[in-house]
Design a protein around this motif. Structure first.
Motif, PDB file in Angstrom:
ATOM      1  N   ARG A 102     108.434 -64.698 -85.565  1.00 41.14           N
ATOM      2  CA  ARG A 102     107.145 -65.393 -85.561  1.00 41.14           C
ATOM      3  C   ARG A 102     107.242 -66.582 -84.634  1.00 41.14           C
ATOM      4  NH1 ARG A 102     106.449 -67.432 -90.895  1.00 41.14           N
ATOM      5  NH2 ARG A 102     104.822 -68.728 -89.995  1.00 41.14           N
ATOM      6  N   SER A 140     103.137 -62.800 -83.961  1.00 43.44           N
ATOM      7  CA  SER A 140     104.060 -62.090 -84.828  1.00 43.44           C
ATOM      8  C   SER A 140     104.693 -60.948 -84.049  1.00 43.44           C
ATOM      9  CB  SER A 140     103.302 -61.549 -86.040  1.00 43.44           C
ATOM     10  OG  SER A 140     104.149 -60.780 -86.853  1.00 43.44           O
ATOM     11  N   GLU A 145      99.662 -68.673 -83.830  1.00 41.88           N
ATOM     12  CA  GLU A 145     100.716 -67.842 -84.412  1.00 41.88           C
ATOM     13  C   GLU A 145     100.745 -66.453 -83.775  1.00 41.88           C
ATOM     14  OE1 GLU A 145     102.287 -66.146 -88.709  1.00 41.88           O
ATOM     15  OE2 GLU A 145     100.482 -67.369 -88.651  1.00 41.88           O
ATOM     16  N   THR A 153     105.168 -69.804 -83.937  1.00 43.37           N
ATOM     17  CA  THR A 153     104.083 -70.520 -84.595  1.00 43.37           C
ATOM     18  C   THR A 153     104.077 -71.991 -84.197  1.00 43.37           C
ATOM     19  OG1 THR A 153     103.086 -70.983 -86.753  1.00 43.37           O
ATOM     20  CG2 THR A 153     105.465 -70.889 -86.682  1.00 43.37           C
TER      21      THR A 153
END
Length: 156
Positions: free
Chosen positions: A82, A64, A62, A84
């Motif tokens: 994000r 951000s 992940e 992910t």
């Protein structure tokens, strides 16, 4: 003697299997997008505006980011991003303050230096692509007839 030889062979087999598993984990773990990390400034922005993206790594699966555009010292646009990995696919989730829900762009391809995601259920954009080019980061958002290119330089 046979018992000792069997124990030695069993030990070699166990060590060999554990080394193979470690190698597989290392190879799998090398998939990352760490080239996104840091603060980036858009080079091809309209005069009078400044656009930035800041990316950090939350964990191995992940990343951000936050993107924002400023004009005359005020933030005029902002989005949380994000990247992910879910069920083996990298997806991009974009949240903007004026929308009640996040928009998910499903991963369609990725490699060491790029990724592309799409969502054909919305008007624009349908595809978002990020890629590394030398020491720069590029992004493109596109729809049926429109493509917008973003070229970023790394500030730190």
């Amino acid at each position: 003697m046979k018992k000792t030889l069997a124990i030695i062979l069993l030990g070699v087999l166990i060590i060999s299997c554990s080394q193979t598993k470690k190698k597989q984990k290392t190879i799998k773990g090398t998939e990352n997008f760490d080239w996104l990390l840091g603060k980036w400034k858009r080079l091809n922005e309209e005069e009078g505006k400044e656009t930035f993206e800041n990316w950090e790594k939350v964990r191995n699966i992940e990343y951000s980011g936050i993107g924002y555009t400023m004009q005359h010292g005020d933030t005029i646009k902002q989005e949380k991003i994000r990247l992910t990995k879910t069920n083996g696919k990298w997806n991009l989730i974009v949240t903007v303050p004026e929308e009640p829900q996040s928009i998910t762009f499903n991963g369609i391809n990725h490699s060491k230096d790029e990724f592309s995601c799409e969502n054909k259920e919305i008007d624009f954009p349908n595809t978002i692509k990020y890629w590394k080019s030398g020491n720069k980061m590029n992004a493109m958002v596109s729809g049926k007839e429109i493509k917008i290119l973003f070229e970023f330089e790394k500030l730190y």
